[in-house]
Design a protein around this motif. Structure first.
Motif, PDB file in Angstrom:
ATOM      1  N   TRP A 176       0.817  -1.213   0.000  1.00 32.83           N
ATOM      2  CA  TRP A 176       0.000   0.000   0.000  1.00 32.83           C
ATOM      3  C   TRP A 176       0.852   1.264   0.000  1.00 32.83           C
ATOM      4  O   TRP A 176       0.443   2.308  -0.533  1.00 32.83           O
ATOM      5  CB  TRP A 176      -0.964  -0.005   1.190  1.00 32.83           C
ATOM      6  CG  TRP A 176      -2.172  -0.857   0.943  1.00 32.83           C
ATOM      7  CD1 TRP A 176      -2.454  -2.060   1.513  1.00 32.83           C
ATOM      8  CD2 TRP A 176      -3.229  -0.578   0.024  1.00 32.83           C
ATOM      9  NE1 TRP A 176      -3.641  -2.556   1.029  1.00 32.83           N
ATOM     10  CE2 TRP A 176      -4.135  -1.658   0.104  1.00 32.83           C
ATOM     11  CE3 TRP A 176      -3.502   0.465  -0.856  1.00 32.83           C
ATOM     12  CZ2 TRP A 176      -5.295  -1.715  -0.670  1.00 32.83           C
ATOM     13  CZ3 TRP A 176      -4.658   0.414  -1.633  1.00 32.83           C
ATOM     14  CH2 TRP A 176      -5.537  -0.658  -1.526  1.00 32.83           C
ATOM     15  N   ILE A 177       2.034   1.178   0.578  1.00 26.24           N
ATOM     16  CA  ILE A 177       2.963   2.312   0.481  1.00 26.24           C
ATOM     17  C   ILE A 177       3.288   2.592  -0.989  1.00 26.24           C
ATOM     18  O   ILE A 177       3.268   3.739  -1.444  1.00 26.24           O
ATOM     19  CB  ILE A 177       4.255   2.020   1.271  1.00 26.24           C
ATOM     20  CG1 ILE A 177       3.987   2.062   2.778  1.00 26.24           C
ATOM     21  CG2 ILE A 177       5.351   3.022   0.899  1.00 26.24           C
ATOM     22  CD1 ILE A 177       5.188   1.657   3.614  1.00 26.24           C
ATOM     23  N   ALA A 178       3.551   1.531  -1.749  1.00 25.19           N
ATOM     24  CA  ALA A 178       3.900   1.690  -3.164  1.00 25.19           C
ATOM     25  C   ALA A 178       2.722   2.211  -3.975  1.00 25.19           C
ATOM     26  O   ALA A 178       2.875   3.109  -4.810  1.00 25.19           O
ATOM     27  CB  ALA A 178       4.386   0.355  -3.725  1.00 25.19           C
ATOM     28  N   VAL A 179       1.536   1.652  -3.746  1.00 23.26           N
ATOM     29  CA  VAL A 179       0.348   2.081  -4.498  1.00 23.26           C
ATOM     30  C   VAL A 179       0.033   3.547  -4.212  1.00 23.26           C
ATOM     31  O   VAL A 179      -0.267   4.333  -5.127  1.00 23.26           O
ATOM     32  CB  VAL A 179      -0.862   1.186  -4.155  1.00 23.26           C
ATOM     33  CG1 VAL A 179      -2.135   1.762  -4.767  1.00 23.26           C
ATOM     34  CG2 VAL A 179      -0.619  -0.237  -4.652  1.00 23.26           C
ATOM     35  N   THR A 180       0.106   3.943  -2.956  1.00 20.61           N
ATOM     36  CA  THR A 180      -0.139   5.340  -2.588  1.00 20.61           C
ATOM     37  C   THR A 180       0.885   6.267  -3.231  1.00 20.61           C
ATOM     38  O   THR A 180       0.537   7.341  -3.752  1.00 20.61           O
ATOM     39  CB  THR A 180      -0.091   5.501  -1.058  1.00 20.61           C
ATOM     40  OG1 THR A 180      -1.040   4.619  -0.457  1.00 20.61           O
ATOM     41  CG2 THR A 180      -0.399   6.942  -0.656  1.00 20.61           C
ATOM     42  N   SER A 181       2.135   5.848  -3.231  1.00 22.32           N
ATOM     43  CA  SER A 181       3.205   6.671  -3.807  1.00 22.32           C
ATOM     44  C   SER A 181       3.062   6.820  -5.314  1.00 22.32           C
ATOM     45  O   SER A 181       3.510   7.821  -5.887  1.00 22.32           O
ATOM     46  CB  SER A 181       4.568   6.060  -3.470  1.00 22.32           C
ATOM     47  OG  SER A 181       4.763   5.967  -2.070  1.00 22.32           O
ATOM     48  N   ALA A 182       2.455   5.830  -5.971  1.00 22.23           N
ATOM     49  CA  ALA A 182       2.305   5.865  -7.427  1.00 22.23           C
ATOM     50  C   ALA A 182       1.329   6.952  -7.898  1.00 22.23           C
ATOM     51  O   ALA A 182       1.304   7.287  -9.087  1.00 22.23           O
ATOM     52  CB  ALA A 182       1.846   4.503  -7.939  1.00 22.23           C
ATOM     53  N   LEU A 183       0.535   7.498  -6.994  1.00 21.09           N
ATOM     54  CA  LEU A 183      -0.425   8.531  -7.386  1.00 21.09           C
ATOM     55  C   LEU A 183       0.272   9.795  -7.898  1.00 21.09           C
ATOM     56  O   LEU A 183      -0.248  10.480  -8.785  1.00 21.09           O
ATOM     57  CB  LEU A 183      -1.332   8.879  -6.201  1.00 21.09           C
ATOM     58  CG  LEU A 183      -2.251   7.763  -5.687  1.00 21.09           C
ATOM     59  CD1 LEU A 183      -3.011   8.227  -4.449  1.00 21.09           C
ATOM     60  CD2 LEU A 183      -3.227   7.344  -6.782  1.00 21.09           C
ATOM     61  N   THR A 184       1.439  10.112  -7.360  1.00 25.00           N
ATOM     62  CA  THR A 184       2.137  11.337  -7.767  1.00 25.00           C
ATOM     63  C   THR A 184       2.624  11.286  -9.214  1.00 25.00           C
ATOM     64  O   THR A 184       2.354  12.210  -9.989  1.00 25.00           O
ATOM     65  CB  THR A 184       3.301  11.648  -6.814  1.00 25.00           C
ATOM     66  OG1 THR A 184       2.831  11.670  -5.479  1.00 25.00           O
ATOM     67  CG2 THR A 184       3.914  13.002  -7.150  1.00 25.00           C
ATOM     68  N   PRO A 185       3.353  10.235  -9.643  1.00 29.19           N
ATOM     69  CA  PRO A 185       3.732  10.206 -11.059  1.00 29.19           C
ATOM     70  C   PRO A 185       2.539  10.103 -12.000  1.00 29.19           C
ATOM     71  O   PRO A 185       2.597  10.598 -13.134  1.00 29.19           O
ATOM     72  CB  PRO A 185       4.645   8.981 -11.164  1.00 29.19           C
ATOM     73  CG  PRO A 185       4.337   8.155  -9.964  1.00 29.19           C
ATOM     74  CD  PRO A 185       3.951   9.115  -8.893  1.00 29.19           C
ATOM     75  N   ALA A 186       1.449   9.471 -11.542  1.00 29.81           N
ATOM     76  CA  ALA A 186       0.232   9.434 -12.366  1.00 29.81           C
ATOM     77  C   ALA A 186      -0.303  10.849 -12.581  1.00 29.81           C
ATOM     78  O   ALA A 186      -0.696  11.222 -13.698  1.00 29.81           O
ATOM     79  CB  ALA A 186      -0.825   8.548 -11.708  1.00 29.81           C
ATOM     80  N   ALA A 187      -0.293  11.665 -11.523  1.00 31.48           N
ATOM     81  CA  ALA A 187      -0.739  13.062 -11.635  1.00 31.48           C
ATOM     82  C   ALA A 187       0.194  13.850 -12.556  1.00 31.48           C
ATOM     83  O   ALA A 187      -0.258  14.700 -13.336  1.00 31.48           O
ATOM     84  CB  ALA A 187      -0.783  13.703 -10.248  1.00 31.48           C
ATOM     85  N   LEU A 188       1.504  13.580 -12.477  1.00 29.65           N
ATOM     86  CA  LEU A 188       2.465  14.248 -13.359  1.00 29.65           C
ATOM     87  C   LEU A 188       2.115  14.006 -14.825  1.00 29.65           C
ATOM     88  O   LEU A 188       2.069  14.954 -15.633  1.00 29.65           O
ATOM     89  CB  LEU A 188       3.877  13.743 -13.068  1.00 29.65           C
ATOM     90  CG  LEU A 188       4.968  14.098 -14.080  1.00 29.65           C
ATOM     91  CD1 LEU A 188       5.238  15.596 -14.073  1.00 29.65           C
ATOM     92  CD2 LEU A 188       6.252  13.320 -13.796  1.00 29.65           C
ATOM     93  N   LEU A 189       1.861  12.760 -15.192  1.00 28.29           N
ATOM     94  CA  LEU A 189       1.574  12.415 -16.584  1.00 28.29           C
ATOM     95  C   LEU A 189       0.277  13.048 -17.067  1.00 28.29           C
ATOM     96  O   LEU A 189       0.159  13.413 -18.247  1.00 28.29           O
ATOM     97  CB  LEU A 189       1.509  10.896 -16.738  1.00 28.29           C
ATOM     98  CG  LEU A 189       2.844  10.157 -16.555  1.00 28.29           C
ATOM     99  CD1 LEU A 189       2.625   8.656 -16.493  1.00 28.29           C
ATOM    100  CD2 LEU A 189       3.810  10.514 -17.675  1.00 28.29           C
ATOM    101  N   LEU A 190      -0.685  13.204 -16.176  1.00 31.19           N
ATOM    102  CA  LEU A 190      -1.975  13.780 -16.568  1.00 31.19           C
ATOM    103  C   LEU A 190      -1.924  15.303 -16.664  1.00 31.19           C
ATOM    104  O   LEU A 190      -2.405  15.898 -17.634  1.00 31.19           O
ATOM    105  CB  LEU A 190      -3.054  13.359 -15.568  1.00 31.19           C
ATOM    106  CG  LEU A 190      -3.479  11.889 -15.600  1.00 31.19           C
ATOM    107  CD1 LEU A 190      -4.435  11.594 -14.448  1.00 31.19           C
ATOM    108  CD2 LEU A 190      -4.149  11.558 -16.932  1.00 31.19           C
ATOM    109  N   VAL A 191      -1.327  15.951 -15.672  1.00 30.75           N
ATOM    110  CA  VAL A 191      -1.378  17.417 -15.581  1.00 30.75           C
ATOM    111  C   VAL A 191      -0.364  18.082 -16.492  1.00 30.75           C
ATOM    112  O   VAL A 191      -0.685  19.053 -17.193  1.00 30.75           O
ATOM    113  CB  VAL A 191      -1.157  17.864 -14.114  1.00 30.75           C
ATOM    114  CG1 VAL A 191      -1.122  19.386 -14.019  1.00 30.75           C
ATOM    115  CG2 VAL A 191      -2.262  17.310 -13.226  1.00 30.75           C
TER     116      VAL A 191
END
Length: 475
Positions: A176-191
């Motif tokens: 869950w630490i990894a899944v939570t941390s993955a939200l930031t690069p996902a936001a980078l690619l979208l924004v």
């Protein structure tokens, strides 16, 4: 219509719209948040291994988990400047986001230590590229009046990421630490997909129409951006005949000396040894607070200190922040070294709270000066045609030293002890103060042209004096 005089042109019009510059910087530096998250992850995550339903890692394997990140960063920094020159700063940053996202899932669900090592290495490669491309992007979209503030956002986002890495340890579950941390690069690619390319790169590609559209978005329709574009074109023409390669660096000795010197001082100050092994250091301290709590306090303090740096960097200037930072960091490390020295004695007379107090002040001062300013100055002192090359070389040096410090620190602790280890870092910090006072110029509020004139003023003055002497001889 107002005429443009390059000699008198220093800062953009006060009517410049700054919102898009801030939004573009914030979205680009989501890559820095992710980098910080990877850096901070090892401190709370490594103690979670060797438990039920987790991988078993011996001590040497744990040291590789920590040190493979800067080793990968060293490799990633090598082609980063070249890639950013070829495909553009924007596409390069989007490319960085892909391994960032994938590596979090590999880390969270790694079936063996080998997969964990591979993910940490490739995540490190993305971090190395980030330290080259993102500061370059920010420096090229920012107007001189706020360039320091926007540049400091890069370090702020790294410290936020480090703090998030510390805080995700509270989840106590590696997946869950990894899944939570993955939200930031996902936001980078979208924004970041919706942000503009830099006008500097577009002009370099002879895409003036695209550069005008990018400049209009960044500065606003009311700003006379034709003046700035004309200056960029003039600079590009004068530098086009110079080949941007590592061999070209010999023609920019002072820019290289400043860039490399600051990177050496930044890493040999011991910052990554403190960040990567914070919990281990606080365990050795024996404080009443838990090591996780001490690490969290240090991380939050670093974030607030970077915010202070953003307010000061375009007011106080780069030199004073660097000198203050290196001096106070050195004194704090001396205090920590003395604590561990007396604690290791027969009577164990060290002060229990000393490491928490002085290491917190240490990371605060790093965040104010030695953290953000070197990355800003690399792009400020480098001519446009070689900024990618110098940036890549400086990042390679930075991460090679980070790897060395991170990998060797555990052995230093065992062989020479914590007192002497921190004493060596302190000596380097204090030596840095002398280097900064003697070598580093002030770049606050200056355009690239003004900075280059200041860097080469000695050569220009000598040439002028030689010309005058020759004229007098002729007469």
């Amino acid at each position: 219509m107002s005429s443009f005089d390059p000699e008198n042109h220093s800062t953009p019009s006060p009517t410049t719209e700054k919102l898009i510059q801030y939004l573009a910087t914030l979205s680009a530096t989501l890559a820095a948040v992710t980098a910080g998250n990877y850096l901070g992850w090892s401190s709370p995550a490594l103690p979670l291994y060797n438990q039920k339903d987790t991988l078993t890692l011996v001590e040497d394997e744990q040291s590789w988990v920590g040190s493979l990140l800067p080793l990968g960063a060293l490799v990633g920094a090598i082609p980063a400047g070249w890639i950013a020159d070829k495909v553009g700063r924007k596409k390069a940053i989007l490319m960085i986001g892909v391994p960032y996202l994938i590596c979090w899932f590999i880390i969270g669900f790694a079936p063996s230590p080998l997969w964990l090592f591979v993910a940490r290495f490739f995540a490190g490669a993305a971090i190395g590229a980030t330290t080259v491309v993102v500061p370059l992007y920010v420096s090229e979209i920012a107007e001189p009046a706020i360039r320091g503030t926007l540049g400091a956002l890069f370090q702020l986002q790294i410290t936020i990421g480090i703090s998030l890495g510390y805080l995700t340890g509270l989840i106590k579950n590696l997946k869950w630490i990894a899944v939570t941390s993955a939200l930031t690069p996902a936001a980078l690619l979208l924004v970041f997909l919706f942000m503009p390319e830099t006008p500097v790169w577009l002009i370099g590609q002879d895409r003036r129409d695209d550069a005008e559209r990018a400049m209009e978005r960044l500065r606003g329709k009311s700003y006379p951006f034709q003046q700035e574009l004309a200056q960029l074109e003039s600079n590009r023409k004068s530098q086009r005949m110079q080949k941007a390669s590592f061999a070209e660096l010999k023609n920019h000795k002072r820019a290289v000396l400043i860039s490399f010197g600051l990177m050496i001082l930044q890493q040999l100050s011991g910052i990554n040894a403190v960040i990567f092994y914070a919990e281990e250091l606080f365990k050795a301290e024996g404080s009443a607070l838990s090591p996780t709590a001490c690490t969290g306090i240090m991380g939050v303090a670093q974030v607030f200190a970077t915010c202070v740096s953003m307010l000061l960097i375009d007011k106080a200037g780069r030199r004073i922040l660097l000198m203050t930072s290196s001096s106070v960091m050195g004194l704090c490390l001396i205090a920590v070294a003395l604590h561990f020295y007396f604690q290791s004695g027969v009577q164990s007379t060290g002060i229990p709270w000393a490491p928490l107090i002085f290491l917190t002040i240490y990371v605060i001062m790093f965040a104010i000066g030695f953290g953000p300013v070197p990355w800003i100055m690399v792009n400020e002192v480098s001519p446009t045609n070689v900024v990618g090359t110098i940036g890549s070389a400086a990042a390679m040096l930075n991460w090679s030293l980070a790897f060395a410090v991170t990998k060797i620190f555990i052995n230093m602790k065992l062989v020479i002890g914590l007192p002497l280890s921190f004493g060596m870092f302190a000596l380097i910090c204090l030596t840095g103060t002398i280097f900064i006072a003697a070598i580093i110029p002030e770049t606050k509020g200056k355009t690239r042209e003004e900075i280059q004139m200041k860097l080469h003023r000695i050569r220009k003055m000598e040439t002028k004096n030689d010309t005058v002497a020759n004229d007098q001889t002729t007469l």
